[in-house]
Design a protein around this motif. Structure first.
Motif, PDB file in Angstrom:
ATOM      1  N   ASN A   1       0.808  -1.225   0.000  1.00  0.00           N
ATOM      2  CA  ASN A   1       0.000   0.000   0.000  1.00  0.00           C
ATOM      3  C   ASN A   1       0.839   1.272   0.000  1.00  0.00           C
ATOM      4  N   GLN A   2       2.151   1.122  -0.008  1.00  0.00           N
ATOM      5  CA  GLN A   2       3.006   2.309   0.116  1.00  0.00           C
ATOM      6  C   GLN A   2       2.983   3.173  -1.143  1.00  0.00           C
ATOM      7  N   PHE A   3       3.158   4.473  -0.920  1.00  0.00           N
ATOM      8  CA  PHE A   3       3.298   5.391  -2.043  1.00  0.00           C
ATOM      9  C   PHE A   3       4.584   5.075  -2.801  1.00  0.00           C
ATOM     10  N   ILE A   4       4.632   5.566  -4.017  1.00  0.00           N
ATOM     11  CA  ILE A   4       5.780   5.299  -4.887  1.00  0.00           C
ATOM     12  C   ILE A   4       6.291   6.625  -5.435  1.00  0.00           C
ATOM     13  N   VAL A   5       7.601   6.827  -5.398  1.00  0.00           N
ATOM     14  CA  VAL A   5       8.197   8.019  -6.001  1.00  0.00           C
ATOM     15  C   VAL A   5       8.871   7.614  -7.312  1.00  0.00           C
ATOM     16  N   MET A   6       8.574   8.356  -8.359  1.00  0.00           N
ATOM     17  CA  MET A   6       9.207   8.108  -9.664  1.00  0.00           C
ATOM     18  C   MET A   6       9.731   9.430 -10.210  1.00  0.00           C
ATOM     19  N   SER A   7      10.616   9.326 -11.183  1.00  0.00           N
ATOM     20  CA  SER A   7      11.135  10.539 -11.818  1.00  0.00           C
ATOM     21  C   SER A   7      10.380  10.785 -13.120  1.00  0.00           C
ATOM     22  N   PRO A   8      10.448  12.003 -13.646  1.00  0.00           N
ATOM     23  CA  PRO A   8       9.783  12.291 -14.916  1.00  0.00           C
ATOM     24  C   PRO A   8      10.516  11.629 -16.078  1.00  0.00           C
ATOM     25  N   SER A   9       9.865  11.580 -17.196  1.00  0.00           N
ATOM     26  CA  SER A   9      10.443  11.055 -18.425  1.00  0.00           C
ATOM     27  C   SER A   9      11.383  12.095 -19.038  1.00  0.00           C
ATOM     28  N   GLY A  10      12.524  11.631 -19.530  1.00  0.00           N
ATOM     29  CA  GLY A  10      13.393  12.492 -20.329  1.00  0.00           C
ATOM     30  C   GLY A  10      14.031  13.647 -19.588  1.00  0.00           C
ATOM     31  N   VAL A  11      14.245  13.516 -18.286  1.00  0.00           N
ATOM     32  CA  VAL A  11      14.941  14.597 -17.577  1.00  0.00           C
ATOM     33  C   VAL A  11      16.389  14.202 -17.305  1.00  0.00           C
TER      34      VAL A  11
END
Lengths: 247, 247, 247, 247
Positions: D70-80
């Protein structure tokens, strides 16, 4: 392995309770040594010697009135990221291998601290070689030079200026580093490491096949300097072989 | 070797006692030069040119009214870690090679200071080449290019843009760097270095077999820039040979 | 070369005297662009693209109401150390190539400033490709890929994920980069660069044999990102060839 | 691909509106995780895993009372650019893949934010492997090991100490990493990635031919440590092949 030195947390020997010990545990020299273990770990990580939590650095705590064989020893925990190890994350051991202080337990996702699996190997080197520091490196070229000839128990190189950086060696001396076979756990290497040190008294390093290398010196400066020379020579050997040139 | 310039600590010549000397020893220009030797040593260590305490950097101290042949010289001590050398750790020599000031003795485990073993070689380059800076590098590829053909006394490369970075060379010029044989101690290289400089007046570098390279320039910027170009060309030669391509 | 754009210091055109110009010369956007040229130069130096004062970075100054073809251009001086270039060390040129401001003369041993020898090449790329930034790299692998087949005027690679990082390319597209022959001076490359850009409208890079590569993009981010992808692909090609694998 | 998890910006599910969510979105743990994604991205960029905006790092947000699924997930943007990504530049997703917060739009020349193209792949790994972190690397050697034998769907290596750094492996275990074929877009890899994970339950990595590798672990420390070990082993395989040695 029964007779090999062991890091033991709970069987604290009587000596530990001597008041002098506790003063020494709080000494500036100890603080500096812990900081140095942390700093060198980061530096060696950046050189590729300690990636994947592999490899380790241990230093003796120099104090003016304490003979080297009685000096405290700083070691790092097992399985920690060497690029993120603070001075507080280190262990302090007595010269006999008893743990005098251990790092605080860190929050999730860090594992509870456990002294480096290399402790019995480091203690053996301290005992046999009068070393002031030992570096265990997983540098890729250190690993690869043991694989060039899998039936050879020695790495040999000569006529390289950097051999002069290895204690007791001049430019015309051949450098001979013994290679021992790897084993599933570090503790199982004690016997063969002991034998290699005994068999090669001039060497300040022992290679472990398909694994890496142990390098030591009288002081941390000597151990670090020699480690840089050994890694240079391992890299040279690999490149020379790629070029089809002898070494 | 008798006639070669030598660093001598105790035989301080009369000139040293002239008042002007002591003013110059405290000049801003000298302070900046010592700081620059320390800074460049760290930078070159990170480039792999000065590992294992090997290699060294020396600069002349530029002062407006002092002709280059009379300028003071900053050198580093022998056997020190180039990644941890502070401005105070350096030696100041007169243009004739007399030591004007030496670094303070540092605490254990540092060794007592001793001027770099390269001093006679550096002084010879200053004397013969009107150099403002000399870099002695143990970069691995500099060492390896001398081993590709052990009977050749020259490293040759041509048709590489980076040759334009070497003083006096255009794109269509072949770069020829003499190679001298190594010897057990730096001092024993003075004679062959002298001969190589005399024999190759267009070269700003001399390679030492199985050892490294000496590179110089009119100024520290010229020496550093050329050193980067030479190391690039050495690396290119090694990679081209690995690829089976001519150079 | 007569018709190629040239950086001219003294023939300042009338447009330069328009008041608006001087406001723009003091704009925040210009300051940021100069800082970015300095910062990227250091970063690319560390990646090995700008060693020995070779290679260069140029950016257009983005301003909201100024169409790209009228934007100011920031360039670096010729022959300066890219690891030590401050924002003040840069040139500002009008879109037509006239120098609007030049760096202050620095003290010895720095040379008096002179605009990069790449200026006519950079101006040509700006003119033909609507670029916002151009990177000229001396990365070793960029140089070496031009030497694998000295009679080929193209570098080709396909089926590599990183090709997707090159503008206008998908995974299944073959990347084709034209190779032009080197010449003794950068200015002599204008004609062949022009021809290569015209002949390969899909390419955002031109390789120069035994020299390096010019890479551009709509913005500095695009140019930098593509430069990283190109260098990755050049490195891949060299390693694949070492391994005896096709690419 | 219909049944694969997807990052969807606009179809925010009811759960998102629960008050508890918004508290968690502002938690210290989330802030630290965003900072860690930014910090690790820079570190991995410097290791060569994330150049050219390729590759990506994603972490789950550890909170004491929240089960991992159930934990939140951190992701990075595309193409940065991964060397210049601040904590604010990251996305926060619910465990089901809904975007809870997105980075602010940055000024020209940055593109408007778009969640990483790897999102469906990362979500699939989180779902199937109970992972706490996933690293997608474009490290050159990870790409090259998939090209040594283009008809093999596995990378195999054994008898290397660093295999012990891979979860569930001892020194005598052979490491087997599945290789899936590349596709024009990341989304098209979901099916083959799913199949590979199912077919190789002991593996904590999946290689993508001519592309790179996905590596995961229970925690970010485990994922990073294993990633360092995998890259070491890929580098070893490439060098051993260059040397003509088996692995």
């Amino acid at each position: 392995m029964n007779s090999s030195p062991q890091a033991e947390v709970f069987e604290v020997p009587a000596e530990v309770f001597e008041a002098a010990y506790w003063l020494r545990v709080q000494s500036n020299s100890l603080k500096q040594t812990k900081a140095l273990v942390s700093e060198l770990s980061l530096q060696f990580y950046k050189l590729g010697w300690l990636s994947g939590t592999g490899g380790s650095v241990t230093l003796k705590v120099h104090e003016h009135n304490v003979p080297k064989q009685n000096q405290f020893i700083v070691m790092s925990p097992s399985g920690v990221q060497k690029d993120r190890m603070s001075p507080e994350d280190t262990y302090v051991l007595s010269s006999g291998g008893s743990i005098l202080s251990l790092p605080p337990t860190k929050s999730y996702p860090n594992n509870p601290p456990k002294c480096t699996d290399c402790a019995p190997l480091f203690l053996k080197v301290y005992e046999m070689c009068n070393a002031g520091a030992v570096i265990h490196s997983h540098g890729l070229d250190a690993c690869l030079v043991t694989m060039i000839n899998s039936s050879s128990n020695e790495f040999r190189i000569r006529n390289m200026e950097m051999i002069k950086g290895i204690q007791g060696h001049g430019y015309h001396d051949e450098l001979v580093v013994p290679i021992i076979e790897n084993a599933p756990s570090e503790g199982q290497l004690v016997e063969s490491l002991t034998k290699a040190i005994r068999g090669y008294p001039k060497s300040t390093a022992v290679l472990v096949r398909r694994h890496g290398v142990f390098i030591w010196g009288d002081t941390w400066i000597s151990a670090k300097t020699q480690a840089e020379c050994y890694h240079y020579l391992f890299a040279a050997a690999i490149k020379l072989r790629q070029l089809g040139l002898p070494y």
